[in-house]
Design a protein around this motif. Structure first.
Motif, PDB file in Angstrom:
ATOM      1  N   GLU A  19       0.801  -0.964   0.044  1.00  0.00           N
ATOM      2  CA  GLU A  19       0.006   0.171  -0.078  1.00  0.00           C
ATOM      3  C   GLU A  19       0.798   1.070   0.210  1.00  0.00           C
ATOM      4  OE1 GLU A  19      -2.820  -0.191   3.248  1.00  0.00           O
ATOM      5  OE2 GLU A  19      -3.558  -2.193   2.314  1.00  0.00           O
ATOM      6  N   ARG A  20       2.132   1.149   0.793  1.00  0.00           N
ATOM      7  CA  ARG A  20       2.911   2.526   0.743  1.00  0.00           C
ATOM      8  C   ARG A  20       3.568   2.854  -0.544  1.00  0.00           C
ATOM      9  NH1 ARG A  20       5.465   0.502   5.424  1.00  0.00           N
ATOM     10  NH2 ARG A  20       7.503   0.912   4.494  1.00  0.00           N
ATOM     11  N   VAL A  21       3.916   1.553  -0.953  1.00  0.00           N
ATOM     12  CA  VAL A  21       4.466   1.636  -2.485  1.00  0.00           C
ATOM     13  C   VAL A  21       3.592   2.167  -3.718  1.00  0.00           C
ATOM     14  CG1 VAL A  21       5.597   0.393  -4.429  1.00  0.00           C
ATOM     15  CG2 VAL A  21       6.356   0.025  -1.960  1.00  0.00           C
ATOM     16  N   MET A  22       2.419   1.696  -3.533  1.00  0.00           N
ATOM     17  CA  MET A  22       1.525   2.020  -4.517  1.00  0.00           C
ATOM     18  C   MET A  22       0.886   3.344  -4.368  1.00  0.00           C
ATOM     19  SD  MET A  22       1.574  -0.723  -6.334  1.00  0.00           S
ATOM     20  CE  MET A  22       0.201   0.089  -7.565  1.00  0.00           C
ATOM     21  N   ALA A  23       0.864   4.110  -3.000  1.00  0.00           N
ATOM     22  CA  ALA A  23       0.798   5.349  -2.922  1.00  0.00           C
ATOM     23  C   ALA A  23       1.726   6.367  -3.440  1.00  0.00           C
ATOM     24  CB  ALA A  23       0.549   5.486  -1.211  1.00  0.00           C
ATOM     25  N   ALA A  24       2.976   5.747  -3.125  1.00  0.00           N
ATOM     26  CA  ALA A  24       4.123   6.716  -3.769  1.00  0.00           C
ATOM     27  C   ALA A  24       4.120   6.674  -5.235  1.00  0.00           C
ATOM     28  CB  ALA A  24       5.593   6.010  -3.347  1.00  0.00           C
ATOM     29  N   VAL A  25       3.677   5.271  -5.787  1.00  0.00           N
ATOM     30  CA  VAL A  25       3.799   5.360  -7.468  1.00  0.00           C
ATOM     31  C   VAL A  25       2.764   6.180  -7.996  1.00  0.00           C
ATOM     32  CG1 VAL A  25       2.789   3.934  -9.313  1.00  0.00           C
ATOM     33  CG2 VAL A  25       4.757   2.800  -7.517  1.00  0.00           C
ATOM     34  N   LYS A  26       1.449   6.274  -7.183  1.00  0.00           N
ATOM     35  CA  LYS A  26       0.493   7.143  -7.527  1.00  0.00           C
ATOM     36  C   LYS A  26       0.845   8.788  -7.342  1.00  0.00           C
ATOM     37  CE  LYS A  26      -4.542   7.952  -7.100  1.00  0.00           C
ATOM     38  NZ  LYS A  26      -5.520   7.577  -6.562  1.00  0.00           N
ATOM     39  N   ALA A  27       1.295   8.917  -6.256  1.00  0.00           N
ATOM     40  CA  ALA A  27       2.000  10.462  -6.175  1.00  0.00           C
ATOM     41  C   ALA A  27       2.959  10.866  -7.169  1.00  0.00           C
ATOM     42  CB  ALA A  27       2.401  10.415  -4.617  1.00  0.00           C
ATOM     43  N   LEU A  28       4.064   9.755  -7.423  1.00  0.00           N
ATOM     44  CA  LEU A  28       4.819  10.464  -8.302  1.00  0.00           C
ATOM     45  C   LEU A  28       4.510  10.284  -9.623  1.00  0.00           C
ATOM     46  CD1 LEU A  28       7.862   8.675  -6.497  1.00  0.00           C
ATOM     47  CD2 LEU A  28       7.567  11.101  -6.533  1.00  0.00           C
ATOM     48  N   GLY A  29       3.521   9.583 -10.086  1.00  0.00           N
ATOM     49  CA  GLY A  29       3.236   9.462 -11.444  1.00  0.00           C
ATOM     50  C   GLY A  29       4.053   8.337 -12.068  1.00  0.00           C
ATOM     51  N   TYR A  30       4.381   7.612 -11.100  1.00  0.00           N
ATOM     52  CA  TYR A  30       5.705   6.618 -11.715  1.00  0.00           C
ATOM     53  C   TYR A  30       5.031   5.705 -12.694  1.00  0.00           C
ATOM     54  CZ  TYR A  30       8.927   2.744 -11.572  1.00  0.00           C
ATOM     55  OH  TYR A  30       9.791   1.776 -11.955  1.00  0.00           O
ATOM     56  N   VAL A  31       5.600   5.433 -13.807  1.00  0.00           N
ATOM     57  CA  VAL A  31       5.449   4.148 -14.745  1.00  0.00           C
ATOM     58  C   VAL A  31       6.510   3.344 -14.791  1.00  0.00           C
ATOM     59  CG1 VAL A  31       4.597   3.737 -16.992  1.00  0.00           C
ATOM     60  CG2 VAL A  31       3.668   5.799 -15.943  1.00  0.00           C
ATOM     61  N   PRO A  32       6.326   1.919 -14.465  1.00  0.00           N
ATOM     62  CA  PRO A  32       7.525   0.980 -14.704  1.00  0.00           C
ATOM     63  C   PRO A  32       7.900   1.068 -16.006  1.00  0.00           C
ATOM     64  CG  PRO A  32       5.724   0.001 -13.553  1.00  0.00           C
ATOM     65  CD  PRO A  32       5.237   1.295 -13.841  1.00  0.00           C
ATOM     66  N   HIS A  33       9.323   0.875 -15.991  1.00  0.00           N
ATOM     67  CA  HIS A  33       9.997   0.821 -17.554  1.00  0.00           C
ATOM     68  C   HIS A  33       9.924  -0.615 -17.706  1.00  0.00           C
ATOM     69  CE1 HIS A  33      13.059   0.845 -20.671  1.00  0.00           C
ATOM     70  NE2 HIS A  33      12.742   2.270 -20.802  1.00  0.00           N
ATOM     71  N   THR A  34       9.190  -1.197 -18.664  1.00  0.00           N
ATOM     72  CA  THR A  34       8.751  -2.573 -19.012  1.00  0.00           C
ATOM     73  C   THR A  34       9.957  -3.092 -19.634  1.00  0.00           C
ATOM     74  OG1 THR A  34       6.303  -2.076 -19.058  1.00  0.00           O
ATOM     75  CG2 THR A  34       6.995  -4.241 -20.096  1.00  0.00           C
ATOM     76  N   ALA A  35      10.498  -2.574 -20.551  1.00  0.00           N
ATOM     77  CA  ALA A  35      11.652  -3.041 -21.300  1.00  0.00           C
ATOM     78  C   ALA A  35      12.789  -3.228 -20.335  1.00  0.00           C
ATOM     79  CB  ALA A  35      12.092  -1.933 -22.347  1.00  0.00           C
ATOM     80  N   ALA A  36      13.092  -2.454 -19.522  1.00  0.00           N
ATOM     81  CA  ALA A  36      14.095  -2.790 -18.513  1.00  0.00           C
ATOM     82  C   ALA A  36      13.668  -4.098 -17.613  1.00  0.00           C
ATOM     83  CB  ALA A  36      14.510  -1.437 -17.659  1.00  0.00           C
ATOM     84  N   ARG A  37      12.622  -4.222 -17.179  1.00  0.00           N
ATOM     85  CA  ARG A  37      12.156  -5.126 -16.250  1.00  0.00           C
ATOM     86  C   ARG A  37      12.401  -6.428 -17.235  1.00  0.00           C
ATOM     87  NH1 ARG A  37       6.175  -5.449 -14.335  1.00  0.00           N
ATOM     88  NH2 ARG A  37       6.715  -3.358 -13.833  1.00  0.00           N
ATOM     89  N   ASN A  38      11.707  -6.493 -18.420  1.00  0.00           N
ATOM     90  CA  ASN A  38      11.809  -7.713 -19.407  1.00  0.00           C
ATOM     91  C   ASN A  38      13.312  -8.133 -19.552  1.00  0.00           C
ATOM     92  OD1 ASN A  38       9.265  -7.466 -19.547  1.00  0.00           O
ATOM     93  ND2 ASN A  38       9.305  -6.732 -21.716  1.00  0.00           N
ATOM     94  N   LEU A  39      14.236  -7.081 -19.651  1.00  0.00           N
ATOM     95  CA  LEU A  39      15.672  -7.308 -19.903  1.00  0.00           C
ATOM     96  C   LEU A  39      16.410  -7.989 -18.521  1.00  0.00           C
ATOM     97  CD1 LEU A  39      17.788  -7.179 -21.882  1.00  0.00           C
ATOM     98  CD2 LEU A  39      18.252  -4.954 -20.832  1.00  0.00           C
ATOM     99  N   ALA A  40      15.739  -7.393 -17.689  1.00  0.00           N
ATOM    100  CA  ALA A  40      16.511  -8.053 -16.438  1.00  0.00           C
ATOM    101  C   ALA A  40      16.075  -9.487 -15.878  1.00  0.00           C
ATOM    102  CB  ALA A  40      16.268  -7.005 -15.244  1.00  0.00           C
ATOM    103  N   SER A  41      14.607  -9.677 -16.172  1.00  0.00           N
ATOM    104  CA  SER A  41      13.981 -11.012 -15.985  1.00  0.00           C
ATOM    105  C   SER A  41      14.212 -11.993 -17.138  1.00  0.00           C
ATOM    106  CB  SER A  41      12.565 -10.827 -15.552  1.00  0.00           C
ATOM    107  OG  SER A  41      11.948 -10.405 -16.584  1.00  0.00           O
ATOM    108  N   ALA A  42      14.657 -11.268 -18.419  1.00  0.00           N
ATOM    109  CA  ALA A  42      14.489 -12.157 -19.306  1.00  0.00           C
ATOM    110  C   ALA A  42      13.220 -12.867 -19.767  1.00  0.00           C
ATOM    111  CB  ALA A  42      15.597 -13.490 -19.372  1.00  0.00           C
ATOM    112  N   ARG A  43      12.402 -12.158 -19.290  1.00  0.00           N
ATOM    113  CA  ARG A  43      10.834 -12.488 -19.749  1.00  0.00           C
ATOM    114  C   ARG A  43      10.014 -11.177 -20.132  1.00  0.00           C
ATOM    115  NH1 ARG A  43       8.028 -15.450 -15.094  1.00  0.00           N
ATOM    116  NH2 ARG A  43       6.276 -14.714 -16.194  1.00  0.00           N
ATOM    117  N   SER A  44       9.133 -11.566 -21.013  1.00  0.00           N
ATOM    118  CA  SER A  44       8.293 -10.611 -21.453  1.00  0.00           C
ATOM    119  C   SER A  44       6.638 -10.746 -21.086  1.00  0.00           C
ATOM    120  CB  SER A  44       8.351 -10.295 -23.034  1.00  0.00           C
ATOM    121  OG  SER A  44       7.439  -9.618 -23.456  1.00  0.00           O
TER     122      SER A  44
END
Length: 171
Positions: A19-44
């Motif tokens: 809940e704290r993380v999601m509140a921070a995400v909303k307040a900051l307008g953060y959008v995860p960088h999917t390409a970076a996540r895919n590269l790190a996890s080797a999954r899409s």
């Protein structure tokens, strides 16, 4: 690391932290960088869908059904329209395979040699829609155009029709 885990594997963190993380995400307008996540996890989480037309309701309904099944499972769609042109089909395949999708859904089996080669070399699971194929390893869902034609002709012949004709065009 905890914030990353809360976003990528929310079931592995406490409700309070999530809940704290999601509140921070909303307040900051953060959008995860999917390409970076895919590269790190080797999954899409992308599934590419290539259809020939958006003017045919069958394809629109098919894409809707695909999305209804894949979204709850955490997948996102990339949708391409080939307009029944082999060159456009090949271009879309090349562009979408560059994203290393988790899977690919294509319409039919008619592809250029280059497109077939790309699919074979990609290692991406590919399902051919709207037609069936008996080739070993080919994943397909649909019906056999040839068997459907035979069944229609047989039906007419069994009812005494002697002179059959068939006229068709791509939609």
């Amino acid at each position: 690391m905890s914030a990353s885990r809360a976003l990528s594997q929310p079931e592995r963190v406490s409700d309070a932290l999530r809940e704290r993380v999601m509140a921070a995400v909303k307040a900051l307008g953060y959008v995860p960088h999917t390409a970076a996540r895919n590269l790190a996890s080797a999954r899409s989480n992308l599934v590419a869908v290539i259809i020939p037309s958006l003017s045919n309701a069958v394809f629109v309904d098919t894409v809707e059904a695909i999305q209804r099944v894949l979204m709850p499972a955490g997948y996102e769609l990339m949708i391409g329209v080939s307009h029944y042109h082999p060159d456009e089909d090949e271009r879309l395949l090349r562009a979408y395979l560059a994203h290393q999708p988790a899977g690919l859904l294509v319409t039919g089996f008619e592809r250029s040699d280059a497109a077939r080669q790309m699919l074979a070399a990609s290692g991406v699971p590919c399902v051919h829609m709207m037609e069936l194929n008996g080739e070993p390893g080919a994943l397909s869902v649909g019906f056999s155009q040839q068997q459907a034609g035979r069944a229609a002709a047989r039906h007419l012949i069994e009812r005494g029709r002697k002179r059959l004709a068939f006229i068709a065009a791509q939609l």
